[in-house]
Design a protein around this motif. Structure first.
Motif, PDB file in Angstrom:
ATOM      1  N   HIS A  75     -55.350  -4.638   8.910  1.00 52.81           N
ATOM      2  CA  HIS A  75     -56.004  -4.557  10.221  1.00 52.81           C
ATOM      3  C   HIS A  75     -57.320  -3.774  10.115  1.00 52.81           C
ATOM      4  O   HIS A  75     -58.342  -4.190  10.659  1.00 52.81           O
ATOM      5  CB  HIS A  75     -55.046  -3.890  11.215  1.00 52.81           C
ATOM      6  N   GLU A 121     -59.945  -5.819   8.160  1.00 52.29           N
ATOM      7  CA  GLU A 121     -60.367  -6.963   8.971  1.00 52.29           C
ATOM      8  C   GLU A 121     -61.329  -6.535  10.073  1.00 52.29           C
ATOM      9  O   GLU A 121     -62.384  -7.153  10.263  1.00 52.29           O
ATOM     10  CB  GLU A 121     -59.139  -7.652   9.576  1.00 52.29           C
ATOM     11  N   HIS A 122     -60.994  -5.470  10.790  1.00 46.37           N
ATOM     12  CA  HIS A 122     -61.806  -5.080  11.946  1.00 46.37           C
ATOM     13  C   HIS A 122     -63.013  -4.228  11.591  1.00 46.37           C
ATOM     14  O   HIS A 122     -64.030  -4.291  12.281  1.00 46.37           O
ATOM     15  CB  HIS A 122     -60.943  -4.368  12.975  1.00 46.37           C
ATOM     16  N   THR A 123     -62.929  -3.448  10.538  1.00 41.31           N
ATOM     17  CA  THR A 123     -64.033  -2.550  10.190  1.00 41.31           C
ATOM     18  C   THR A 123     -65.016  -3.189   9.216  1.00 41.31           C
ATOM     19  O   THR A 123     -66.207  -2.912   9.277  1.00 41.31           O
ATOM     20  CB  THR A 123     -63.473  -1.241   9.586  1.00 41.31           C
ATOM     21  N   PHE A 124     -64.520  -4.050   8.339  1.00 42.13           N
ATOM     22  CA  PHE A 124     -65.359  -4.640   7.288  1.00 42.13           C
ATOM     23  C   PHE A 124     -65.368  -6.164   7.342  1.00 42.13           C
ATOM     24  O   PHE A 124     -65.666  -6.812   6.334  1.00 42.13           O
ATOM     25  CB  PHE A 124     -64.898  -4.158   5.906  1.00 42.13           C
ATOM     26  N   ALA A 125     -65.043  -6.729   8.506  1.00 41.24           N
ATOM     27  CA  ALA A 125     -65.004  -8.181   8.693  1.00 41.24           C
ATOM     28  C   ALA A 125     -64.171  -8.870   7.609  1.00 41.24           C
ATOM     29  O   ALA A 125     -64.500  -9.964   7.151  1.00 41.24           O
ATOM     30  CB  ALA A 125     -66.414  -8.761   8.738  1.00 41.24           C
ATOM     31  N   GLY A 126     -63.111  -8.206   7.172  1.00 40.05           N
ATOM     32  CA  GLY A 126     -62.214  -8.775   6.181  1.00 40.05           C
ATOM     33  C   GLY A 126     -62.702  -8.709   4.750  1.00 40.05           C
ATOM     34  O   GLY A 126     -62.063  -9.232   3.847  1.00 40.05           O
ATOM     35  N   SER A 127     -63.823  -8.023   4.517  1.00 40.39           N
ATOM     36  CA  SER A 127     -64.403  -7.963   3.173  1.00 40.39           C
ATOM     37  C   SER A 127     -63.798  -6.818   2.367  1.00 40.39           C
ATOM     38  O   SER A 127     -64.113  -5.642   2.594  1.00 40.39           O
ATOM     39  CB  SER A 127     -65.924  -7.770   3.267  1.00 40.39           C
TER      40      SER A 127
END
Length: 120
Positions: free
Chosen positions: A79, A82-88
């Motif tokens: 989570h 996904e939310h902080t690094f756009a899933g990267s």
């Protein structure tokens, strides 16, 4: 992945369960008083809430976890990335390392993890 999100106080409470299960509910009250500074009603209210959510169970006054610590950690980590690094994942690792160096052993362990999870 199902919602395994816990707020900070619920996570600390579950940590007491994970570290000591199975245990009598009275022992849980003692440990929460020692470790969290909680009174008996707070412990039982939180236990009921987490039992209702399917994280723990209190069967015949014996408390155990239903959800494993690793499941909650995996959900929170996924989570966050996904939310902080756009899933990267590379973006997360770059920010996490932030100019720090890691040992050869740590680099080898990370490489082994990556190889174990690489798509064919």
């Amino acid at each position: 992945m199902e919602n395994l999100k816990l707020c900070e106080s619920d996570y600390r409470f579950m940590t007491v369960i994970w570290d000591n299960e199975p245990m009598p509910s009275g022992r849980l009250v003692e440990l929460c008083a020692q470790r969290l500074g909680w009174k008996k009603p707070t412990t039982y209210t939180t236990l009921k809430k987490l039992c209702d959510k399917g994280f723990a169970q209190n069967q015949d006054t014996i408390v155990t976890a239903i959800v494993k610590r690793e499941q909650v950690q995996a959900y929170a980590s996924e989570h966050f990335v996904e939310h902080t690094f756009a899933g990267s994942l590379p973006g997360f690792l770059t920010a996490f390392l932030g100019g720090k160096t890691i040992s050869d052993k740590e680099a080898s362990q990370l490489k082994d993890l990556i190889d174990a999870h690489r798509e064919e």
